[in-house]
Motif scaffolding. Sequence first.
Motif, mmCIF file in Angstrom:
data_model
loop_
_atom_site.group_PDB
_atom_site.id
_atom_site.type_symbol
_atom_site.label_atom_id
_atom_site.label_comp_id
_atom_site.label_asym_id
_atom_site.label_seq_id
_atom_site.Cartn_x
_atom_site.Cartn_y
_atom_site.Cartn_z
ATOM 1 N N ASP A 147 -0.228 -8.189 9.636
ATOM 2 C CA ASP A 147 0.618 -6.998 9.713
ATOM 3 C C ASP A 147 0.052 -5.992 10.710
ATOM 4 O O ASP A 147 0.806 -5.270 11.370
ATOM 5 N N LYS B 126 0.963 -7.312 14.152
ATOM 6 C CA LYS B 126 2.400 -7.183 14.452
ATOM 7 C C LYS B 126 2.866 -5.730 14.478
ATOM 8 O O LYS B 126 4.057 -5.469 14.690
ATOM 9 N N LYS C 124 3.297 -3.759 11.985
ATOM 10 C CA LYS C 124 4.332 -3.641 10.962
ATOM 11 C C LYS C 124 4.495 -2.180 10.538
ATOM 12 O O LYS C 124 3.516 -1.462 10.339
ATOM 13 N N THR D 188 2.753 2.723 11.072
ATOM 14 C CA THR D 188 2.268 1.361 10.919
ATOM 15 C C THR D 188 1.433 1.230 9.650
ATOM 16 O O THR D 188 0.910 2.219 9.129
ATOM 17 N N TYR D 189 1.279 -0.015 9.175
ATOM 18 C CA TYR D 189 0.526 -0.258 7.956
ATOM 19 C C TYR D 189 -0.932 0.180 8.089
ATOM 20 O O TYR D 189 -1.523 0.694 7.130
#
Length: 494
Positions: free
Chosen positions: A77, A80, A82, A90-91
Amino acid sequence: MSKIGFDNQKYLQTQSEQIRKRIAQFGGKLYLEFGGKLFDDYHASRVLPGFEPDSKMRMLQQLKSDVEMVIVINASDIEKNKIRGDLGITYDEDVLRLIDIFREMDLYVGSVVLTRYAGQPSADAFFKRLQAQGIRCYHHYDIVGYPSDVAHIVSDEGFGVNDYIETTRPLVVVTAPGPGSGKMATCLSQLYHDHKRGITAGYAKFETFPIWNLPLKHPVNLAYESATADLNDVNMIDPFHLEAYGEKAVNYNRDVEIFPVLNATFEKIQGHSPYQSPTDMGVNMAGYCIIDDDVCGEASRKEILRRYYAACVDHLQGKDNEVTIRKLELLMNQAQVTSDIFPAVAAALHKAQETGAPAGAMLLNDGRIVTGRTSSTLGAASALLLNALKALAGIEDRELLIAASVLEPICELKTQYMGHRNPRLHTDEVLLALTISALENPAAQRAKEQLKNLSGCEAHFSVILSDEDEQLLKRLGIRVSFEARYENSRLYHK
């Protein structure tokens, strides 16, 4: 005042007591997988009126001397980039946000775990960034055959290759910025490593929904299905619980499907499983704290309708498919939901038809309905916001809160200097103008003082709102929905 259906104080007390009991059951060490949102659970506060969005955090604060937070994030993640849809970050950035919030609440953050690590460059950079801030970090790896090949997983070549997370407190809360981060695998890996070290420890799961001791088709549980309609989660009777105890309990498909594997994993690690069913694994006490079932049922039906409107918008914008809409329509049928339960819907659509322009309506907490229409200077959301504040402050509708001498220069600034085609003010701009007007206008000051009373009100609009307007109304605590229709026929609407 909004009706209350949930005893939040009882929840804080009974939930913390239940977790203490579970810690004691396992000899003083518990890995608690924490699903859902920890401190901003607005879904729970909407379907269980009286539930405070930060209740779970407040409950943990009651146990803070025993609590250690472990945050896990999927390395893929990070690679990417994410994004958390509700926050737009973002995460990996959300991990930093979570650490700050936990620390502000005096909760000890022990470490961060990068799961499914495979040498991703972005994950390596984040790992170094955390270490530079003095945060302990660990790697967990992709295990071949997870979760079904128990013999391989529970071995030195499976969980054994993962870093062992050094923890010091009895309650280790394992949380993450989003789903699919590897919380359960992290807990099980720790059980494996602890067992090899002769440390007695246990595992439990904290999920607010579905509520296991409410009926399967209770509106509260159907509202949970509506919230996860795009994930294909389905509530179901826990067959293992029914067989073991002869009583019905509600769980959801993923936990029921994984339980045989999880049970076998417990047996492989510790020689026996402490649980007879996936419901046994949970520690959720929310169902015992509902004090007015009718109030919670009504609130849940409204939540299902809001989810339906949101899914229709997502489909129009290409973010989701019709399958989600069809599932929500089935849930609406099961919960006997129609747009009639939202008085603001009919009022907004009538106002739009009457004026020939986008409009909105709001149901105030005292039962009154106010409307707002689009004008040359105000959009529907801005007009509705001002009219609601007028109504709450007892100000006549014809009385101006913001003078033209304040509004017009802002509109001019937007179109002549900032390149906007649309001169109409967004809600944030209107609130700034209202604040300026309040310096000399007593009525504007009285209206501004009513902002706190908008929380819990329900608003509906005849068209899709701008992101700015939608987010500001939600920050004020207003529950917003709108038709899946744009104000104009342009293809680009930002």
